[in-house]
Design a protein around this motif. Structure first.
Motif, mmCIF file in Angstrom:
data_model
loop_
_atom_site.group_PDB
_atom_site.id
_atom_site.type_symbol
_atom_site.label_atom_id
_atom_site.label_comp_id
_atom_site.label_asym_id
_atom_site.label_seq_id
_atom_site.Cartn_x
_atom_site.Cartn_y
_atom_site.Cartn_z
ATOM 1 N N THR A 26 0.816 -1.216 0.000
ATOM 2 C CA THR A 26 0.000 0.000 0.000
ATOM 3 C C THR A 26 0.849 1.266 0.000
ATOM 4 O OG1 THR A 26 -0.116 -0.054 2.436
ATOM 5 C CG2 THR A 26 -1.887 -1.149 1.208
ATOM 6 N N GLY A 27 2.190 1.107 -0.052
ATOM 7 C CA GLY A 27 3.054 2.282 -0.042
ATOM 8 C C GLY A 27 4.025 2.360 -1.196
ATOM 9 N N THR A 28 4.102 1.296 -2.005
ATOM 10 C CA THR A 28 5.050 1.274 -3.112
ATOM 11 C C THR A 28 4.387 0.721 -4.363
ATOM 12 O OG1 THR A 28 5.851 -0.956 -2.552
ATOM 13 C CG2 THR A 28 7.006 0.913 -1.553
ATOM 14 N N ALA A 29 4.990 1.024 -5.510
ATOM 15 C CA ALA A 29 4.568 0.423 -6.776
ATOM 16 C C ALA A 29 5.416 -0.811 -7.030
ATOM 17 C CB ALA A 29 4.721 1.417 -7.922
ATOM 18 N N GLN A 30 4.781 -1.912 -7.436
ATOM 19 C CA GLN A 30 5.506 -3.156 -7.641
ATOM 20 C C GLN A 30 5.141 -3.797 -8.976
ATOM 21 O OE1 GLN A 30 4.616 -5.757 -4.324
ATOM 22 N NE2 GLN A 30 6.209 -4.856 -3.035
ATOM 23 N N LEU A 31 6.145 -4.356 -9.629
ATOM 24 C CA LEU A 31 5.944 -5.332 -10.686
ATOM 25 C C LEU A 31 6.344 -6.658 -10.064
ATOM 26 C CD1 LEU A 31 5.454 -6.244 -13.608
ATOM 27 C CD2 LEU A 31 7.845 -5.692 -14.092
ATOM 28 N N ARG A 32 5.387 -7.578 -9.877
ATOM 29 C CA ARG A 32 5.612 -8.723 -9.012
ATOM 30 C C ARG A 32 5.001 -9.992 -9.584
ATOM 31 N NH1 ARG A 32 1.563 -8.807 -3.975
ATOM 32 N NH2 ARG A 32 1.460 -10.980 -4.614
ATOM 33 N N ASP A 36 2.619 -13.261 -8.826
ATOM 34 C CA ASP A 36 1.390 -13.340 -8.041
ATOM 35 C C ASP A 36 1.650 -13.756 -6.602
ATOM 36 O OD1 ASP A 36 -0.130 -12.497 -10.138
ATOM 37 O OD2 ASP A 36 -0.996 -14.450 -10.618
ATOM 38 N N ASP A 37 2.643 -14.655 -6.388
ATOM 39 C CA ASP A 37 2.917 -15.097 -5.022
ATOM 40 C C ASP A 37 3.748 -14.096 -4.235
ATOM 41 O OD1 ASP A 37 5.431 -15.378 -6.131
ATOM 42 O OD2 ASP A 37 5.494 -17.570 -5.967
ATOM 43 N N GLY A 38 4.221 -13.029 -4.887
ATOM 44 C CA GLY A 38 4.978 -11.994 -4.186
ATOM 45 C C GLY A 38 6.415 -12.353 -3.892
ATOM 46 N N ALA A 39 6.904 -13.494 -4.367
ATOM 47 C CA ALA A 39 8.268 -13.920 -4.057
ATOM 48 C C ALA A 39 9.308 -13.079 -4.789
ATOM 49 C CB ALA A 39 8.452 -15.396 -4.400
ATOM 50 N N ALA A 40 8.984 -12.595 -5.978
ATOM 51 C CA ALA A 40 9.912 -11.777 -6.757
ATOM 52 C C ALA A 40 9.203 -10.504 -7.184
ATOM 53 C CB ALA A 40 10.419 -12.540 -7.979
ATOM 54 N N TYR A 41 9.892 -9.372 -7.043
ATOM 55 C CA TYR A 41 9.270 -8.109 -7.437
ATOM 56 C C TYR A 41 10.311 -7.014 -7.629
ATOM 57 C CZ TYR A 41 9.686 -7.154 -2.384
ATOM 58 O OH TYR A 41 10.159 -6.997 -1.107
ATOM 59 N N VAL A 42 9.947 -6.049 -8.449
ATOM 60 C CA VAL A 42 10.670 -4.785 -8.575
ATOM 61 C C VAL A 42 9.785 -3.728 -7.931
ATOM 62 C CG1 VAL A 42 11.687 -3.106 -10.138
ATOM 63 C CG2 VAL A 42 11.766 -5.542 -10.706
ATOM 64 N N GLU A 43 10.362 -2.945 -7.051
ATOM 65 C CA GLU A 43 9.561 -2.034 -6.219
ATOM 66 C C GLU A 43 10.114 -0.619 -6.286
ATOM 67 O OE1 GLU A 43 7.875 -2.717 -1.876
ATOM 68 O OE2 GLU A 43 10.009 -2.244 -1.818
ATOM 69 N N LEU A 44 9.220 0.353 -6.439
ATOM 70 C CA LEU A 44 9.581 1.766 -6.439
ATOM 71 C C LEU A 44 8.883 2.451 -5.271
ATOM 72 C CD1 LEU A 44 11.010 4.129 -7.879
ATOM 73 C CD2 LEU A 44 8.930 4.459 -9.218
ATOM 74 N N ASP A 45 9.690 3.030 -4.391
ATOM 75 C CA ASP A 45 9.183 3.694 -3.184
ATOM 76 C C ASP A 45 9.080 5.195 -3.464
ATOM 77 O OD1 ASP A 45 8.717 4.861 -0.733
ATOM 78 O OD2 ASP A 45 10.108 3.572 0.359
ATOM 79 N N HIS A 70 12.238 7.378 -2.530
ATOM 80 C CA HIS A 70 12.839 7.279 -3.854
ATOM 81 C C HIS A 70 13.799 6.103 -3.946
ATOM 82 C CE1 HIS A 70 11.665 11.600 -3.448
ATOM 83 N NE2 HIS A 70 11.142 11.346 -4.638
ATOM 84 N N ASP A 71 13.477 5.019 -3.259
ATOM 85 C CA ASP A 71 14.275 3.801 -3.310
ATOM 86 C C ASP A 71 13.745 2.875 -4.391
ATOM 87 O OD1 ASP A 71 15.799 4.692 -1.219
ATOM 88 O OD2 ASP A 71 14.832 3.442 0.302
ATOM 89 N N LEU A 72 14.647 2.152 -5.030
ATOM 90 C CA LEU A 72 14.295 1.114 -5.988
ATOM 91 C C LEU A 72 14.789 -0.206 -5.449
ATOM 92 C CD1 LEU A 72 13.244 0.193 -8.773
ATOM 93 C CD2 LEU A 72 15.524 0.650 -9.680
ATOM 94 N N ASN A 73 13.871 -1.136 -5.200
ATOM 95 C CA ASN A 73 14.216 -2.425 -4.610
ATOM 96 C C ASN A 73 13.942 -3.545 -5.610
ATOM 97 O OD1 ASN A 73 14.773 -1.206 -2.051
ATOM 98 N ND2 ASN A 73 12.577 -1.116 -1.670
ATOM 99 N N LEU A 74 14.876 -4.467 -5.698
ATOM 100 C CA LEU A 74 14.746 -5.650 -6.538
ATOM 101 C C LEU A 74 14.907 -6.876 -5.659
ATOM 102 C CD1 LEU A 74 14.623 -7.197 -9.229
ATOM 103 C CD2 LEU A 74 17.081 -6.800 -9.480
ATOM 104 N N ALA A 99 19.257 9.047 -6.333
ATOM 105 C CA ALA A 99 19.433 10.085 -5.320
ATOM 106 C C ALA A 99 19.410 9.465 -3.925
ATOM 107 C CB ALA A 99 18.334 11.144 -5.449
ATOM 108 N N GLY A 100 18.703 8.350 -3.796
ATOM 109 C CA GLY A 100 18.659 7.637 -2.520
ATOM 110 C C GLY A 100 19.524 6.394 -2.580
ATOM 111 N N ARG A 101 18.935 5.251 -2.293
ATOM 112 C CA ARG A 101 19.661 3.993 -2.290
ATOM 113 C C ARG A 101 19.080 3.054 -3.337
ATOM 114 N NH1 ARG A 101 20.207 1.466 3.540
ATOM 115 N NH2 ARG A 101 21.661 0.191 2.329
ATOM 116 N N LEU A 102 19.955 2.285 -3.970
ATOM 117 C CA LEU A 102 19.544 1.242 -4.900
ATOM 118 C C LEU A 102 19.776 -0.086 -4.203
ATOM 119 C CD1 LEU A 102 18.640 0.323 -7.736
ATOM 120 C CD2 LEU A 102 21.043 0.301 -8.398
ATOM 121 N N ASN A 103 18.693 -0.774 -3.823
ATOM 122 C CA ASN A 103 18.791 -2.018 -3.069
ATOM 123 C C ASN A 103 18.410 -3.190 -3.957
ATOM 124 O OD1 ASN A 103 19.390 -0.609 -0.661
ATOM 125 N ND2 ASN A 103 17.218 -0.246 -0.287
ATOM 126 N N ALA A 104 19.274 -4.178 -4.037
ATOM 127 C CA ALA A 104 18.980 -5.410 -4.762
ATOM 128 C C ALA A 104 19.213 -6.581 -3.820
ATOM 129 C CB ALA A 104 19.846 -5.543 -6.007
#
Length: 268
Positions: free
Chosen positions: A145-151, A153-162, A166-170, A189-194
């Protein structure tokens, strides 16, 4: 679907009301559907409408039956500006079929602005399938409810934009494969987390890292017995020992030591 349009007995208001109901019954706007098959070469699907049709009988009773399979339904993917987001549509996926006001045949074949083949309206053969609507049986869970995700269906793998930090999580439990034909540039500008639980492989003719690099783990350089060349401008500070050619920098000894101006032998 058979529709009986003969006027029923009664006064004018009842007759008009009956006719209005019959007209509305023949208008197709949108229906949930279930993908039966998907053709990636034509980007079309065979769809079974998931709500049965209702047929009004002359004795004022009703019966229901399945709609026929909808053939060659164009599948809609998010698209624009030369970019398309695709996903592997499979049999059993739920969708929403939207029916066009007019016949889409010539437009579907040729694009652009076309004349209608015939004058049918809201026809079952003029639908577009939007894949994604979810019944309670197939709905996904743990939606962020706080980030955009390409995921998945089971949520095990996703790309997330906060959007807040301004974090990008993989995140993936599998492999991350990157094949880059030209340049890749990551600016954050923030952190790139993989967070990758499996193996990561990057294949590129040249990789440049601008900035401080911290490696928590082992570092292997070179390819097999062929090795490779490592060039550093230095200085190089090593807290623990360094081994070169099997010789320890901290514990090796020199043979043939004599007083005078001669040089020592190589390390033992």
């Amino acid at each position: 679907m058979a529709i009986f349009s003969q006027t029923r007995s009664g006064d004018l208001s009842e007759t008009l009301a009956s006719e209005r109901e019959q007209i509305k019954d023949q208008i197709r706007v949108a229906l949930p559907g279930i993908i039966q098959s998907f053709d990636p070469s034509t980007v079309t699907a065979v769809v079974q409408p998931a709500i049965k049709s209702v047929q009004c009988n002359n004795d004022e009773t009703t019966t229901t039956r399945d709609y026929p399979l909808l053939m060659d339904v164009p599948v809609m993917f998010p698209r624009g500006g030369g970019v398309t987001l695709t996903f592997p549509v499979k049999a059993g996926d739920e969708c929403l079929v939207i029916f066009a006001d007019r016949c889409i045949d010539f437009w579907w074949q040729n694009g652009g602005v076309q004349e209608p083949v015939d004058f049918r309206m809201h026809g079952l053969s003029d639908g577009f399938a939007i894949v994604g609507p979810q019944s309670q049986v197939t709905k996904i869970s743990n939606i962020s409810t706080g980030t955009a995700q390409l995921r998945t269906d089971d949520g095990a793998a996703y790309v997330e934009l906060d959007p807040q930090n301004h974090d990008l999580n993989l995140v993936t439990p599998g492999k991350l494969n990157a094949r880059i034909g030209n340049d890749i540039k990551l600016t954050a500008a923030g952190r790139l987390n993989a967070i990758i639980q499996g193996e990561t492989m990057i294949t590129s003719p040249s990789i440049t890292l601008n900035g401080n690099v911290t490696i928590n783990g082992n570092l292997t350089q070179g390819m097999g017995s062929a090795g490779g060349t490592a060039t550093m401008n230095g200085p190089v500070n090593v807290t623990r020992d360094v081994t070169a050619g099997g010789k320890s920098v901290m514990t090796h000894t020199h043979g043939g030591v004599q007083n005078g101006g001669g040089s020592t032998w190589g390390p033992n």
